[in-house]
Design an enzyme around this catalytic site. Structure first.
Site, PDB file in Angstrom:
ATOM      1  N   ASP A   8      46.961 -49.251  18.890  1.00  0.00           N
ATOM      2  CA  ASP A   8      47.169 -48.310  17.798  1.00  0.00           C
ATOM      3  C   ASP A   8      48.062 -47.190  18.354  1.00  0.00           C
ATOM      4  O   ASP A   8      48.200 -47.063  19.583  1.00  0.00           O
ATOM      5  CB  ASP A   8      45.795 -47.775  17.363  1.00  0.00           C
ATOM      6  CG  ASP A   8      45.896 -46.687  16.325  1.00  0.00           C
ATOM      7  OD1 ASP A   8      46.581 -46.898  15.317  1.00  0.00           O
ATOM      8  OD2 ASP A   8      45.280 -45.618  16.517  1.00  0.00           O
ATOM      9  N   LEU A   9      48.679 -46.412  17.500  1.00  0.00           N
ATOM     10  CA  LEU A   9      49.583 -45.360  17.998  1.00  0.00           C
ATOM     11  C   LEU A   9      48.892 -43.987  18.065  1.00  0.00           C
ATOM     12  O   LEU A   9      48.562 -43.490  19.137  1.00  0.00           O
ATOM     13  CB  LEU A   9      50.832 -45.290  17.117  1.00  0.00           C
ATOM     14  CG  LEU A   9      51.863 -44.237  17.505  1.00  0.00           C
ATOM     15  CD1 LEU A   9      52.484 -44.530  18.866  1.00  0.00           C
ATOM     16  CD2 LEU A   9      52.968 -44.149  16.450  1.00  0.00           C
ATOM     17  N   ASP A  10      48.663 -43.424  16.871  1.00  0.00           N
ATOM     18  CA  ASP A  10      48.100 -42.069  16.810  1.00  0.00           C
ATOM     19  C   ASP A  10      46.652 -42.072  17.307  1.00  0.00           C
ATOM     20  O   ASP A  10      45.809 -42.769  16.757  1.00  0.00           O
ATOM     21  CB  ASP A  10      48.178 -41.574  15.355  1.00  0.00           C
ATOM     22  CG  ASP A  10      47.514 -40.223  15.179  1.00  0.00           C
ATOM     23  OD1 ASP A  10      47.492 -39.434  16.147  1.00  0.00           O
ATOM     24  OD2 ASP A  10      47.002 -39.950  14.080  1.00  0.00           O
ATOM     25  N   THR A  16      49.465 -37.607  17.650  1.00  0.00           N
ATOM     26  CA  THR A  16      50.310 -37.094  16.571  1.00  0.00           C
ATOM     27  C   THR A  16      49.475 -36.530  15.422  1.00  0.00           C
ATOM     28  O   THR A  16      50.022 -35.911  14.514  1.00  0.00           O
ATOM     29  CB  THR A  16      51.259 -38.193  16.044  1.00  0.00           C
ATOM     30  OG1 THR A  16      50.576 -39.448  16.076  1.00  0.00           O
ATOM     31  CG2 THR A  16      52.510 -38.295  16.891  1.00  0.00           C
ATOM     32  N   LYS A  44      42.840 -39.850   9.732  1.00  0.00           N
ATOM     33  CA  LYS A  44      43.222 -40.644  10.907  1.00  0.00           C
ATOM     34  C   LYS A  44      43.224 -42.132  10.591  1.00  0.00           C
ATOM     35  O   LYS A  44      42.231 -42.665  10.101  1.00  0.00           O
ATOM     36  CB  LYS A  44      42.298 -40.323  12.078  1.00  0.00           C
ATOM     37  CG  LYS A  44      42.535 -38.916  12.595  1.00  0.00           C
ATOM     38  CD  LYS A  44      41.806 -38.622  13.883  1.00  0.00           C
ATOM     39  CE  LYS A  44      42.204 -37.235  14.386  1.00  0.00           C
ATOM     40  NZ  LYS A  44      41.407 -36.823  15.553  1.00  0.00           N
ATOM     41  N   GLY A  45      44.337 -42.780  10.858  1.00  0.00           N
ATOM     42  CA  GLY A  45      44.470 -44.212  10.615  1.00  0.00           C
ATOM     43  C   GLY A  45      44.725 -44.575   9.159  1.00  0.00           C
ATOM     44  O   GLY A  45      44.887 -45.731   8.812  1.00  0.00           O
ATOM     45  N   ARG A  48      50.010 -42.804   4.618  1.00  0.00           N
ATOM     46  CA  ARG A  48      50.528 -41.529   4.105  1.00  0.00           C
ATOM     47  C   ARG A  48      50.193 -41.354   2.631  1.00  0.00           C
ATOM     48  O   ARG A  48      49.778 -40.279   2.188  1.00  0.00           O
ATOM     49  CB  ARG A  48      52.043 -41.479   4.311  1.00  0.00           C
ATOM     50  CG  ARG A  48      52.646 -40.097   4.121  1.00  0.00           C
ATOM     51  CD  ARG A  48      54.164 -40.139   4.225  1.00  0.00           C
ATOM     52  NE  ARG A  48      54.608 -40.924   5.379  1.00  0.00           N
ATOM     53  CZ  ARG A  48      55.840 -41.376   5.533  1.00  0.00           C
ATOM     54  NH1 ARG A  48      56.759 -41.125   4.623  1.00  0.00           N
ATOM     55  NH2 ARG A  48      56.162 -42.104   6.599  1.00  0.00           N
ATOM     56  N   SER A 113      50.056 -50.169  14.044  1.00  0.00           N
ATOM     57  CA  SER A 113      49.840 -48.810  13.540  1.00  0.00           C
ATOM     58  C   SER A 113      50.058 -48.731  12.033  1.00  0.00           C
ATOM     59  O   SER A 113      50.807 -49.526  11.465  1.00  0.00           O
ATOM     60  CB  SER A 113      50.818 -47.872  14.252  1.00  0.00           C
ATOM     61  OG  SER A 113      50.914 -46.638  13.592  1.00  0.00           O
ATOM     62  N   ALA A 114      49.425 -47.748  11.405  1.00  0.00           N
ATOM     63  CA  ALA A 114      49.630 -47.515   9.974  1.00  0.00           C
ATOM     64  C   ALA A 114      50.873 -46.673   9.714  1.00  0.00           C
ATOM     65  O   ALA A 114      51.337 -46.549   8.583  1.00  0.00           O
ATOM     66  CB  ALA A 114      48.412 -46.804   9.390  1.00  0.00           C
ATOM     67  N   SER A 115      51.431 -46.107  10.789  1.00  0.00           N
ATOM     68  CA  SER A 115      52.533 -45.157  10.625  1.00  0.00           C
ATOM     69  C   SER A 115      53.866 -45.830  10.316  1.00  0.00           C
ATOM     70  O   SER A 115      54.206 -46.853  10.888  1.00  0.00           O
ATOM     71  CB  SER A 115      52.697 -44.317  11.888  1.00  0.00           C
ATOM     72  OG  SER A 115      53.838 -43.499  11.775  1.00  0.00           O
ATOM     73  N   ASN A 117      56.478 -44.140  10.949  1.00  0.00           N
ATOM     74  CA  ASN A 117      57.346 -43.463  11.928  1.00  0.00           C
ATOM     75  C   ASN A 117      57.101 -43.963  13.348  1.00  0.00           C
ATOM     76  O   ASN A 117      57.500 -43.307  14.309  1.00  0.00           O
ATOM     77  CB  ASN A 117      57.093 -41.955  11.876  1.00  0.00           C
ATOM     78  CG  ASN A 117      57.416 -41.362  10.515  1.00  0.00           C
ATOM     79  OD1 ASN A 117      58.541 -41.483  10.043  1.00  0.00           O
ATOM     80  ND2 ASN A 117      56.437 -40.757   9.867  1.00  0.00           N
ATOM     81  N   LYS A 144      44.137 -50.907   7.249  1.00  0.00           N
ATOM     82  CA  LYS A 144      42.906 -51.080   8.016  1.00  0.00           C
ATOM     83  C   LYS A 144      41.759 -50.503   7.166  1.00  0.00           C
ATOM     84  O   LYS A 144      41.984 -49.483   6.535  1.00  0.00           O
ATOM     85  CB  LYS A 144      42.985 -50.308   9.345  1.00  0.00           C
ATOM     86  CG  LYS A 144      44.152 -50.709  10.251  1.00  0.00           C
ATOM     87  CD  LYS A 144      44.330 -49.690  11.379  1.00  0.00           C
ATOM     88  CE  LYS A 144      45.620 -49.945  12.152  1.00  0.00           C
ATOM     89  NZ  LYS A 144      45.899 -48.944  13.193  1.00  0.00           N
ATOM     90  N   GLU A 168      41.840 -48.915  19.762  1.00  0.00           N
ATOM     91  CA  GLU A 168      41.804 -48.141  18.510  1.00  0.00           C
ATOM     92  C   GLU A 168      40.981 -46.864  18.636  1.00  0.00           C
ATOM     93  O   GLU A 168      39.978 -46.843  19.337  1.00  0.00           O
ATOM     94  CB  GLU A 168      41.161 -48.999  17.412  1.00  0.00           C
ATOM     95  CG  GLU A 168      42.116 -49.576  16.398  1.00  0.00           C
ATOM     96  CD  GLU A 168      42.792 -48.553  15.497  1.00  0.00           C
ATOM     97  OE1 GLU A 168      42.376 -47.371  15.472  1.00  0.00           O
ATOM     98  OE2 GLU A 168      43.743 -48.928  14.800  1.00  0.00           O
ATOM     99  N   ASP A 169      41.382 -45.832  17.919  1.00  0.00           N
ATOM    100  CA  ASP A 169      40.612 -44.581  17.924  1.00  0.00           C
ATOM    101  C   ASP A 169      39.937 -44.316  16.575  1.00  0.00           C
ATOM    102  O   ASP A 169      39.230 -43.323  16.438  1.00  0.00           O
ATOM    103  CB  ASP A 169      41.525 -43.392  18.245  1.00  0.00           C
ATOM    104  CG  ASP A 169      42.431 -43.049  17.094  1.00  0.00           C
ATOM    105  OD1 ASP A 169      43.084 -43.977  16.570  1.00  0.00           O
ATOM    106  OD2 ASP A 169      42.474 -41.877  16.694  1.00  0.00           O
TER     107      ASP A 169
HETATM  108  P1  B16 Z   1      53.135 -41.918   8.627  1.00  0.00           P
HETATM  109  P2  B16 Z   1      47.851 -44.846  13.449  1.00  0.00           P
HETATM  110  C1  B16 Z   1      48.322 -43.236  11.345  1.00  0.00           C
HETATM  111  O1  B16 Z   1      48.670 -43.703  12.622  1.00  0.00           O
HETATM  112  C2  B16 Z   1      47.760 -41.830  11.417  1.00  0.00           C
HETATM  113  O2  B16 Z   1      46.545 -41.832  12.155  1.00  0.00           O
HETATM  114  C3  B16 Z   1      47.509 -41.312  10.017  1.00  0.00           C
HETATM  115  O3  B16 Z   1      46.992 -40.007  10.075  1.00  0.00           O
HETATM  116  C4  B16 Z   1      48.814 -41.333   9.236  1.00  0.00           C
HETATM  117  O4  B16 Z   1      48.629 -40.872   7.912  1.00  0.00           O
HETATM  118  C5  B16 Z   1      49.347 -42.770   9.217  1.00  0.00           C
HETATM  119  O5  B16 Z   1      49.528 -43.211  10.566  1.00  0.00           O
HETATM  120  C6  B16 Z   1      50.667 -42.897   8.480  1.00  0.00           C
HETATM  121  O6  B16 Z   1      51.645 -42.201   9.184  1.00  0.00           O
HETATM  122  O7  B16 Z   1      53.046 -40.803   7.654  1.00  0.00           O
HETATM  123  O8  B16 Z   1      53.881 -41.586   9.887  1.00  0.00           O
HETATM  124  O9  B16 Z   1      53.620 -43.208   8.000  1.00  0.00           O
HETATM  125  O10 B16 Z   1      46.596 -44.203  13.940  1.00  0.00           O
HETATM  126  O11 B16 Z   1      47.597 -46.027  12.523  1.00  0.00           O
HETATM  127  O12 B16 Z   1      48.804 -45.174  14.555  1.00  0.00           O
HETATM  128 MG    MG Z   2      44.848 -44.085  15.345  1.00  0.00          MG
END
Ligand code: B16
Ligand code: MG
Length: 216
Positions: A8-10, A16, A44-45, A48, A113-115, A117, A144, A168-169
């Site tokens: 996982d990233l964040d 982040t 978290k996770g 957006r 990751s869900a991000s 970015n 997730k 994962e966190d």
């Molecule tokens: P973005 P992960 C997640 O990252 C964050 O924990 C979560 O807070 C955020 O809303 C989501 O990514 C989307 O991020 O706005 O950059 O697309 O923990 O899945 O790595």
């Molecule tokens: Mg995370």
């Protein structure tokens, strides 16, 4: 013995969450209400879009589709200003050591990751070259605890789910790994991540022979 390692990233590679928080708080304040660090835990996770839906519920604000889309963009533009300033000093403790061990032992590595970015963040902190595959918010349709993100990663790595290890966190992330039939490793509070197969507060707490035993 080859395993697939999915990170996982964040909260696992970088923190982040603090930048997400500042950007969401700014938007909340602009809309006339406060947003606390405690409330940010729920984000978290979470994608957006879902985060904005929850934020608007907190502020009791009804948005038109146009407003919703505008605020999504505003939040991200604000968030990217923090990301732009990131460097290798923001990599969480011993993450690089773990990645280097896995590369040295020819273990495939993916991001799950869900991000949306994820790629620019990995690039900023200089970790992009370690990853054989990146699966993020741009590739998945189901969030997730749905296992989709990790199953795509396993496929891209060419490893069966049972042979994948997920770091994962977030509770939903551990559930996603378990739903995918993968080995789940909670990074953070073991009381919160109590469904994980293994738990470590952070990578510095992981015994030196833990990874070598996994790939034996
Ligand atoms: P973005 P992960 C997640 O990252 C964050 O924990 C979560 O807070 C955020 O809303 C989501 O990514 C989307 O991020 O706005 O950059 O697309 O923990 O899945 O790595
Ligand atoms: Mg995370």
């Amino acid at each position: 013995n080859k395993k697939g390692f999915i990170f996982d990233l964040d909260g696992v590679i970088v923190d982040t969450a603090k930048y997400h928080y500042l950007a969401w708080k700014k938007l909340a304040n602009q809309l006339g209400f406060d947003f606390t660090e405690e409330q940010n835990e729920m984000f978290k996770g979470v994608s957006r879009k879902r985060c904005l839906e929850i934020l608007l519920e907190i502020g009791d604000i009804k948005a038109t589709q146009e407003q919703f889309d505008t605020w999504m963009v505003e939040k991200n533009v604000d968030y990217l200003q923090y990301i732009d300033k990131m460097d290798a000093s923001e990599i969480l403790p011993d993450v690089k050591k773990v990645l280097e061990f896995l590369v040295a032992n020819k273990q495939p590595i993916a991001l799950g990751s869900a991000s949306k970015n994820a790629q620019p963040i990995l690039e900023k902190v200089g970790l992009l070259p370690y990853f054989d595959s990146i699966v993020d918010g741009n590739n998945v349709t189901k969030a997730k605890p749905d296992p989709e993100v990790f199953l795509i990663a396993a496929k891209q790595l060419g490893v069966t789910p049972e042979n994948c290890v997920v770091f994962e966190d977030a509770v939903a992330g551990i559930e996603a790994a378990n739903n995918a039939n993968m080995i789940s490793i909670g990074i953070g509070d073991e009381n919160v991540l109590n469904k994980a197969d293994y738990n470590f507060k952070d990578f510095t707490e992981m015994p030196s022979d833990f990874l070598s035993n996994l790939i034996k």
